[in-house]
Design a protein around this motif. Sequence first.
Motif, PDB file in Angstrom:
ATOM      1  N   HIS A   1     -32.916  31.967 -24.782  1.00  8.46           N
ATOM      2  CA  HIS A   1     -33.912  32.143 -23.716  1.00  8.46           C
ATOM      3  C   HIS A   1     -35.253  32.571 -24.300  1.00  8.46           C
ATOM      4  CE1 HIS A   1     -36.022  34.545 -20.564  1.00  8.46           C
ATOM      5  NE2 HIS A   1     -35.788  33.453 -19.882  1.00  8.46           N
TER       6      HIS A   1
ATOM      7  N   THR B   1     -38.700  30.436 -24.142  1.00  5.21           N
ATOM      8  CA  THR B   1     -39.873  31.056 -23.531  1.00  5.21           C
ATOM      9  C   THR B   1     -41.066  30.989 -24.468  1.00  5.21           C
ATOM     10  OG1 THR B   1     -38.483  32.553 -22.217  1.00  5.21           O
ATOM     11  CG2 THR B   1     -40.784  33.178 -22.526  1.00  5.21           C
TER      12      THR B   1
ATOM     13  N   SER C   1     -50.331  23.959 -11.818  1.00  2.87           N
ATOM     14  CA  SER C   1     -49.133  23.442 -11.158  1.00  2.87           C
ATOM     15  C   SER C   1     -48.438  22.360 -11.969  1.00  2.87           C
ATOM     16  CB  SER C   1     -49.497  22.883  -9.782  1.00  2.87           C
ATOM     17  OG  SER C   1     -50.382  21.758  -9.912  1.00  2.87           O
TER      18      SER C   1
ATOM     19  N   HIS D   1     -46.725  24.601 -17.056  1.00  2.00           N
ATOM     20  CA  HIS D   1     -46.806  25.894 -16.368  1.00  2.00           C
ATOM     21  C   HIS D   1     -45.527  26.170 -15.572  1.00  2.00           C
ATOM     22  CE1 HIS D   1     -51.101  25.384 -17.264  1.00  2.00           C
ATOM     23  NE2 HIS D   1     -51.216  26.676 -17.078  1.00  2.00           N
ATOM     24  N   GLN D   2     -44.990  25.126 -14.929  1.00  2.00           N
ATOM     25  CA  GLN D   2     -43.774  25.327 -14.139  1.00  2.00           C
ATOM     26  C   GLN D   2     -42.605  25.720 -15.036  1.00  2.00           C
ATOM     27  OE1 GLN D   2     -43.525  25.322 -10.709  1.00  2.00           O
ATOM     28  NE2 GLN D   2     -41.556  26.245 -11.261  1.00  2.00           N
ATOM     29  N   ARG D   3     -42.511  25.129 -16.219  1.00  2.00           N
ATOM     30  CA  ARG D   3     -41.426  25.489 -17.136  1.00  2.00           C
ATOM     31  C   ARG D   3     -41.529  26.962 -17.545  1.00  2.00           C
ATOM     32  NH1 ARG D   3     -40.454  24.632 -23.211  1.00  2.00           N
ATOM     33  NH2 ARG D   3     -38.194  24.823 -23.383  1.00  2.00           N
TER      34      ARG D   3
ATOM     35  N   ARG E   1     -42.970  29.364 -15.836  1.00  2.00           N
ATOM     36  CA  ARG E   1     -42.636  30.185 -14.674  1.00  2.00           C
ATOM     37  C   ARG E   1     -41.122  30.262 -14.479  1.00  2.00           C
ATOM     38  NH1 ARG E   1     -47.454  27.926 -12.426  1.00  2.00           N
ATOM     39  NH2 ARG E   1     -46.294  26.147 -11.639  1.00  2.00           N
ATOM     40  N   ASP E   2     -40.436  29.127 -14.645  1.00  2.00           N
ATOM     41  CA  ASP E   2     -38.978  29.107 -14.481  1.00  2.00           C
ATOM     42  C   ASP E   2     -38.292  30.013 -15.506  1.00  2.00           C
ATOM     43  OD1 ASP E   2     -39.283  27.307 -12.417  1.00  2.00           O
ATOM     44  OD2 ASP E   2     -38.738  25.540 -13.613  1.00  2.00           O
ATOM     45  N   LEU E   3     -38.772  29.975 -16.744  1.00  2.00           N
ATOM     46  CA  LEU E   3     -38.172  30.795 -17.788  1.00  2.00           C
ATOM     47  C   LEU E   3     -38.457  32.281 -17.564  1.00  2.00           C
ATOM     48  CD1 LEU E   3     -38.965  28.444 -20.779  1.00  2.00           C
ATOM     49  CD2 LEU E   3     -36.665  29.200 -20.108  1.00  2.00           C
ATOM     50  N   ARG E   4     -39.674  32.579 -17.113  1.00  2.00           N
ATOM     51  CA  ARG E   4     -39.973  33.982 -16.795  1.00  2.00           C
ATOM     52  C   ARG E   4     -39.099  34.486 -15.652  1.00  2.00           C
ATOM     53  NH1 ARG E   4     -46.162  34.878 -15.787  1.00  2.00           N
ATOM     54  NH2 ARG E   4     -45.544  37.054 -15.948  1.00  2.00           N
ATOM     55  N   GLY E   5     -38.867  33.626 -14.661  1.00  2.00           N
ATOM     56  CA  GLY E   5     -38.005  34.009 -13.557  1.00  2.00           C
ATOM     57  C   GLY E   5     -36.571  34.208 -14.000  1.00  2.00           C
ATOM     58  N   ALA E   6     -36.105  33.348 -14.917  1.00  2.00           N
ATOM     59  CA  ALA E   6     -34.740  33.449 -15.419  1.00  2.00           C
ATOM     60  C   ALA E   6     -34.535  34.701 -16.255  1.00  2.00           C
ATOM     61  CB  ALA E   6     -34.395  32.207 -16.246  1.00  2.00           C
TER      62      ALA E   6
END
Length: 248
Positions: free
Chosen positions: A206, A210, A234, A238-240, A242-247
């Motif tokens: 992870h 990141t 968007s 950037h979305q990738r 954001r997804d990794l930060r959320g995970a």
Amino acid sequence: MTAPAPSPAPHAVSRLRAERLARSAKPFLARGGPKGERCAGCRLVPSHCLCALRPTLTTRAGMCLLMADIEPLKPSNTGWLIADVVADTYAFGWARTEVHADLLALLADPQWQPYVVFPGEFVEPARVVTQVAKAEGKRPLFVLLDATWPEARKMFRKSPYLNHLPVLSLAPEQLSRYHLRRSNRTDHFCTSEVGALCLELAGELHAAQTLEAYLDVFTHHYLQAKHQLPVDGSDAVHQRLRDLRGAG
């Protein structure tokens, strides 16, 4: 464009940059921005600031950056990104005739198992390893030579305090995607890419992903600023992130 965020607390590379600037006989002028203005937290022009997107992770592995003289000053330096992401990052300026006492103490600290990351083809085979051992009570510490390739070879040869350490030789199958300061060889990686590969070998997938995503976002912001174009927050890179930060 990304709105400027409050600058995060200075990390190891940021502090090294401040020390290097304090020793300079004349100011270091980076191009771009009104009168060369850049964000203190991410080194980008304020209109393309990256600070709000910075992902800081706690990892078992640590990073030790040995930086050539002006590397901390370059806005395109990616060792800075490693220090953004990996909480246990240390940074030292390299000099041929002296070595920082704190660096020697770090390399001798019993909690760490240091690895010098360098191509095995230039090292005696007995020192070369290709895997990261999981030693009891030891955390991996990756020593990265943050410099141009000619400088890194000189640093490796002229740093006798590294001679007793194993050399981690990376053999990645992917080619470098770094577009800011391209090497003439596609098998040469920028410092941030090397850091991500080391994290992956240490079993920290992870964190590795990141750091890769953060490099992609940084590269996008840097190049958009260079060409005076807006950032598309968007888009897929950037979305990738954001997804990794959320995970995380």
